[in-house]
Design a protein around this motif. Structure first.
Motif, PDB file in Angstrom:
ATOM      1  N   PRO A   1       0.849  -1.198   0.000  1.00 18.45           N
ATOM      2  CA  PRO A   1       0.000   0.000   0.000  1.00 18.45           C
ATOM      3  C   PRO A   1       0.882   1.245   0.000  1.00 18.45           C
ATOM      4  O   PRO A   1       1.912   1.294   0.665  1.00 18.45           O
ATOM      5  CB  PRO A   1      -0.796  -0.110   1.296  1.00 18.45           C
ATOM      6  CG  PRO A   1      -0.101  -1.123   2.117  1.00 18.45           C
ATOM      7  CD  PRO A   1       0.754  -1.957   1.210  1.00 18.45           C
ATOM      8  N   ARG A   2       0.476   2.195  -0.776  1.00 15.09           N
ATOM      9  CA  ARG A   2       1.235   3.440  -0.865  1.00 15.09           C
ATOM     10  C   ARG A   2       0.376   4.581  -0.355  1.00 15.09           C
ATOM     11  O   ARG A   2      -0.835   4.592  -0.544  1.00 15.09           O
ATOM     12  CB  ARG A   2       1.634   3.740  -2.299  1.00 15.09           C
ATOM     13  CG  ARG A   2       2.542   2.712  -2.887  1.00 15.09           C
ATOM     14  CD  ARG A   2       2.937   3.129  -4.272  1.00 15.09           C
ATOM     15  NE  ARG A   2       3.649   2.043  -4.932  1.00 15.09           N
ATOM     16  CZ  ARG A   2       4.116   2.121  -6.145  1.00 15.09           C
ATOM     17  NH1 ARG A   2       3.968   3.211  -6.838  1.00 15.09           N
ATOM     18  NH2 ARG A   2       4.749   1.106  -6.677  1.00 15.09           N
ATOM     19  N   GLU A   3       1.028   5.520   0.263  1.00 16.34           N
ATOM     20  CA  GLU A   3       0.317   6.706   0.697  1.00 16.34           C
ATOM     21  C   GLU A   3       0.539   7.792  -0.335  1.00 16.34           C
ATOM     22  O   GLU A   3       1.667   8.107  -0.690  1.00 16.34           O
ATOM     23  CB  GLU A   3       0.826   7.155   2.066  1.00 16.34           C
ATOM     24  CG  GLU A   3       0.461   6.197   3.171  1.00 16.34           C
ATOM     25  CD  GLU A   3       0.791   6.759   4.536  1.00 16.34           C
ATOM     26  OE1 GLU A   3       0.837   8.000   4.681  1.00 16.34           O
ATOM     27  OE2 GLU A   3       0.998   5.960   5.445  1.00 16.34           O
ATOM     28  N   PHE A   4      -0.553   8.331  -0.819  1.00 19.11           N
ATOM     29  CA  PHE A   4      -0.473   9.405  -1.778  1.00 19.11           C
ATOM     30  C   PHE A   4      -0.874  10.701  -1.093  1.00 19.11           C
ATOM     31  O   PHE A   4      -1.780  10.716  -0.260  1.00 19.11           O
ATOM     32  CB  PHE A   4      -1.423   9.138  -2.956  1.00 19.11           C
ATOM     33  CG  PHE A   4      -1.029   7.927  -3.765  1.00 19.11           C
ATOM     34  CD1 PHE A   4      -0.011   8.010  -4.691  1.00 19.11           C
ATOM     35  CD2 PHE A   4      -1.674   6.714  -3.588  1.00 19.11           C
ATOM     36  CE1 PHE A   4       0.356   6.901  -5.432  1.00 19.11           C
ATOM     37  CE2 PHE A   4      -1.310   5.600  -4.326  1.00 19.11           C
ATOM     38  CZ  PHE A   4      -0.294   5.705  -5.257  1.00 19.11           C
ATOM     39  N   PRO A   5      -0.242  11.800  -1.456  1.00 15.01           N
ATOM     40  CA  PRO A   5      -0.652  13.076  -0.872  1.00 15.01           C
ATOM     41  C   PRO A   5      -2.056  13.412  -1.332  1.00 15.01           C
ATOM     42  O   PRO A   5      -2.494  12.988  -2.404  1.00 15.01           O
ATOM     43  CB  PRO A   5       0.371  14.062  -1.410  1.00 15.01           C
ATOM     44  CG  PRO A   5       0.976  13.413  -2.601  1.00 15.01           C
ATOM     45  CD  PRO A   5       0.840  11.941  -2.398  1.00 15.01           C
TER      46      PRO A   5
END
Length: 62
Positions: free
Chosen positions: A51-55
């Motif tokens: 999982p990636r955190e996107f702004p």
């Protein structure tokens, strides 16, 4: 040369040490190639499924 590149750019732990490769796969170049391919696949899976955190997206008012 390929081993050094994988060790440098892939996440830690995806590539076995040379001793581990010899013990699990064998001592030949083909065995080393198999271990390298397993490391590459593991890296792609990690990068594809982590999982990636996107702004937050900026709001555009029109």
């Amino acid at each position: 040369m390929i081993r050094a590149t994988i060790e440098e750019y892939c996440p830690p732990g995806v590539l076995m040490s040379e001793d581990q490769v010899n013990g699990q796969y064998g001592p030949t170049l083909l065995d080393e190639a198999e271990a390298l391919s397993v490391a590459i696949v593991a890296t792609v899976e990690r990068l594809s499924f982590e999982p990636r955190e996107f702004p937050p997206a900026s709001s555009i008012k029109t």
